[in-house]
Design a protein around this motif. Structure first.
Motif, PDB file in Angstrom:
ATOM      1  N   ARG A  55       0.834  -1.205   0.000  1.00 40.37           N
ATOM      2  CA  ARG A  55       0.000   0.000   0.000  1.00 40.37           C
ATOM      3  C   ARG A  55       0.875   1.264   0.000  1.00 40.37           C
ATOM      4  NH1 ARG A  55      -3.140  -2.103   3.671  1.00 40.37           N
ATOM      5  NH2 ARG A  55      -2.216  -1.005   5.415  1.00 40.37           N
ATOM      6  N   LEU A  56       1.930   1.250   0.808  1.00 40.22           N
ATOM      7  CA  LEU A  56       2.834   2.400   0.877  1.00 40.22           C
ATOM      8  C   LEU A  56       3.549   2.634  -0.447  1.00 40.22           C
ATOM      9  CD1 LEU A  56       4.448   1.908   4.414  1.00 40.22           C
ATOM     10  CD2 LEU A  56       2.801   3.661   3.726  1.00 40.22           C
ATOM     11  N   MET A  57       3.894   1.557  -1.141  1.00 39.22           N
ATOM     12  CA  MET A  57       4.551   1.695  -2.445  1.00 39.22           C
ATOM     13  C   MET A  57       3.642   2.419  -3.432  1.00 39.22           C
ATOM     14  SD  MET A  57       6.485  -1.894  -3.010  1.00 39.22           S
ATOM     15  CE  MET A  57       7.991  -2.294  -2.166  1.00 39.22           C
ATOM     16  N   THR A  58       2.381   2.098  -3.394  1.00 45.75           N
ATOM     17  CA  THR A  58       1.414   2.787  -4.257  1.00 45.75           C
ATOM     18  C   THR A  58       1.356   4.262  -3.897  1.00 45.75           C
ATOM     19  OG1 THR A  58       0.114   0.784  -4.551  1.00 45.75           O
ATOM     20  CG2 THR A  58      -1.012   2.870  -4.957  1.00 45.75           C
ATOM     21  N   THR A  59       1.338   4.556  -2.615  1.00 46.98           N
ATOM     22  CA  THR A  59       1.310   5.941  -2.146  1.00 46.98           C
ATOM     23  C   THR A  59       2.564   6.695  -2.595  1.00 46.98           C
ATOM     24  OG1 THR A  59      -0.007   5.344  -0.218  1.00 46.98           O
ATOM     25  CG2 THR A  59       1.215   7.410  -0.079  1.00 46.98           C
ATOM     26  N   LEU A  60       3.730   6.071  -2.469  1.00 44.93           N
ATOM     27  CA  LEU A  60       4.977   6.723  -2.873  1.00 44.93           C
ATOM     28  C   LEU A  60       4.967   7.042  -4.365  1.00 44.93           C
ATOM     29  CD1 LEU A  60       7.575   4.586  -0.874  1.00 44.93           C
ATOM     30  CD2 LEU A  60       6.801   6.915  -0.362  1.00 44.93           C
ATOM     31  N   ARG A  61       4.448   6.120  -5.150  1.00 46.32           N
ATOM     32  CA  ARG A  61       4.372   6.337  -6.603  1.00 46.32           C
ATOM     33  C   ARG A  61       3.399   7.469  -6.938  1.00 46.32           C
ATOM     34  NH1 ARG A  61       4.108   0.260  -6.676  1.00 46.32           N
ATOM     35  NH2 ARG A  61       6.116  -0.459  -7.441  1.00 46.32           N
ATOM     36  N   GLN A  62       2.228   7.440  -6.319  1.00 44.89           N
ATOM     37  CA  GLN A  62       1.176   8.403  -6.662  1.00 44.89           C
ATOM     38  C   GLN A  62       1.426   9.798  -6.084  1.00 44.89           C
ATOM     39  OE1 GLN A  62      -2.366   6.462  -5.247  1.00 44.89           O
ATOM     40  NE2 GLN A  62      -2.581   5.231  -7.096  1.00 44.89           N
ATOM     41  N   GLU A  63       1.826   9.875  -4.832  1.00 47.78           N
ATOM     42  CA  GLU A  63       1.930  11.171  -4.163  1.00 47.78           C
ATOM     43  C   GLU A  63       3.280  11.851  -4.330  1.00 47.78           C
ATOM     44  OE1 GLU A  63       0.692  10.790  -0.106  1.00 47.78           O
ATOM     45  OE2 GLU A  63      -1.300  10.069  -0.671  1.00 47.78           O
ATOM     46  N   LEU A  64       4.347  11.057  -4.477  1.00 46.97           N
ATOM     47  CA  LEU A  64       5.685  11.638  -4.557  1.00 46.97           C
ATOM     48  C   LEU A  64       6.360  11.400  -5.906  1.00 46.97           C
ATOM     49  CD1 LEU A  64       6.953  10.714  -0.975  1.00 46.97           C
ATOM     50  CD2 LEU A  64       5.952  12.868  -1.756  1.00 46.97           C
ATOM     51  N   ILE A 105       7.632   8.822  -7.099  1.00 46.22           N
ATOM     52  CA  ILE A 105       8.816   7.975  -6.986  1.00 46.22           C
ATOM     53  C   ILE A 105       8.699   6.842  -8.006  1.00 46.22           C
ATOM     54  CG2 ILE A 105       9.960   6.284  -5.486  1.00 46.22           C
ATOM     55  CD1 ILE A 105       9.479   8.193  -3.162  1.00 46.22           C
ATOM     56  N   ASP A 106       9.789   6.627  -8.755  1.00 49.52           N
ATOM     57  CA  ASP A 106       9.824   5.543  -9.732  1.00 49.52           C
ATOM     58  C   ASP A 106      10.369   4.304  -9.036  1.00 49.52           C
ATOM     59  OD1 ASP A 106       9.972   3.871 -11.915  1.00 49.52           O
ATOM     60  OD2 ASP A 106      11.369   5.115 -13.051  1.00 49.52           O
ATOM     61  N   LEU A 107       9.475   3.441  -8.664  1.00 51.69           N
ATOM     62  CA  LEU A 107       9.788   2.224  -7.923  1.00 51.69           C
ATOM     63  C   LEU A 107       9.352   1.040  -8.776  1.00 51.69           C
ATOM     64  CD1 LEU A 107      10.577   0.794  -5.283  1.00 51.69           C
ATOM     65  CD2 LEU A 107       8.277   1.283  -4.455  1.00 51.69           C
ATOM     66  N   ARG A 121      14.331   3.671  -8.738  1.00 53.85           N
ATOM     67  CA  ARG A 121      15.011   4.218  -9.918  1.00 53.85           C
ATOM     68  C   ARG A 121      15.084   5.735  -9.911  1.00 53.85           C
ATOM     69  NH1 ARG A 121      13.826   0.612 -15.172  1.00 53.85           N
ATOM     70  NH2 ARG A 121      14.726  -1.296 -14.329  1.00 53.85           N
ATOM     71  N   ASN A 122      14.097   6.388  -9.314  1.00 51.94           N
ATOM     72  CA  ASN A 122      14.068   7.844  -9.314  1.00 51.94           C
ATOM     73  C   ASN A 122      13.328   8.297  -8.059  1.00 51.94           C
ATOM     74  OD1 ASN A 122      12.862  10.578  -9.869  1.00 51.94           O
ATOM     75  ND2 ASN A 122      14.059  10.330 -11.739  1.00 51.94           N
ATOM     76  N   TRP A 123      13.861   9.299  -7.402  1.00 54.20           N
ATOM     77  CA  TRP A 123      13.312   9.791  -6.144  1.00 54.20           C
ATOM     78  C   TRP A 123      12.103  10.701  -6.330  1.00 54.20           C
ATOM     79  CZ3 TRP A 123      15.258   9.158  -0.997  1.00 54.20           C
ATOM     80  CH2 TRP A 123      16.319   8.250  -0.911  1.00 54.20           C
ATOM     81  N   GLY A 124      11.651  10.888  -7.541  1.00 60.38           N
ATOM     82  CA  GLY A 124      10.476  11.717  -7.780  1.00 60.38           C
ATOM     83  C   GLY A 124      10.689  13.140  -7.309  1.00 60.38           C
TER      84      GLY A 124
END
Length: 115
Positions: free
Chosen positions: A45-54, A56-58, A77-80
């Motif tokens: 769930r947190l990975m989805t949040t990191l991708r959507q909100e920040l 972040i290329d994970l 791959r990228n810190w967004g």
């Protein structure tokens, strides 16, 4: 009061996960769970949040293998929108998804023990 005092648990968990992704070499879901203490379902769930909100290329990497297995790993791959150096300098000490362990270590200051 430091910047990390009073962080909410959801925020602390996100930061612990980002740190684990940055520090661990080819971390699996189990590695991330062991390193952070965060349940695997919450990590997803947190990975989805990191991708959507920040932004972040994970990515999940499937290694080339002749045997079928779920032994892939995650790659940051990228810190967004985050500045990697500033984040690590300010929040790099947050390793666990819970407050207790990190706050005690922060109050103690730099470790004098060698590993």
């Amino acid at each position: 009061m430091t910047m990390t005092e009073g962080l909410s648990n959801p925020c602390r968990r996100r930061y612990a996960l980002v740190n684990a992704l940055a520090e661990l070499k080819e971390p699996t879901m189990s590695d991330l769970h062991r390193h952070t203490g965060i349940p695997e379902t919450t990590i997803r769930r947190l990975m989805t949040t990191l991708r959507q909100e920040l932004a972040i290329d994970l990515r999940y990497i499937h290694p080339v293998s002749t045997t079928p297995s779920g032994s892939g790993y995650y790659e940051l791959r990228n810190w967004g929108v985050l500045d990697a150096k500033a984040f690590r300098r300010t929040f790099g000490h947050i390793k666990r998804g819970d407050e207790a362990e990190d706050e005690v270590a922060e109050r103690r200051g730099p470790s004098t023990q060698t590993r």
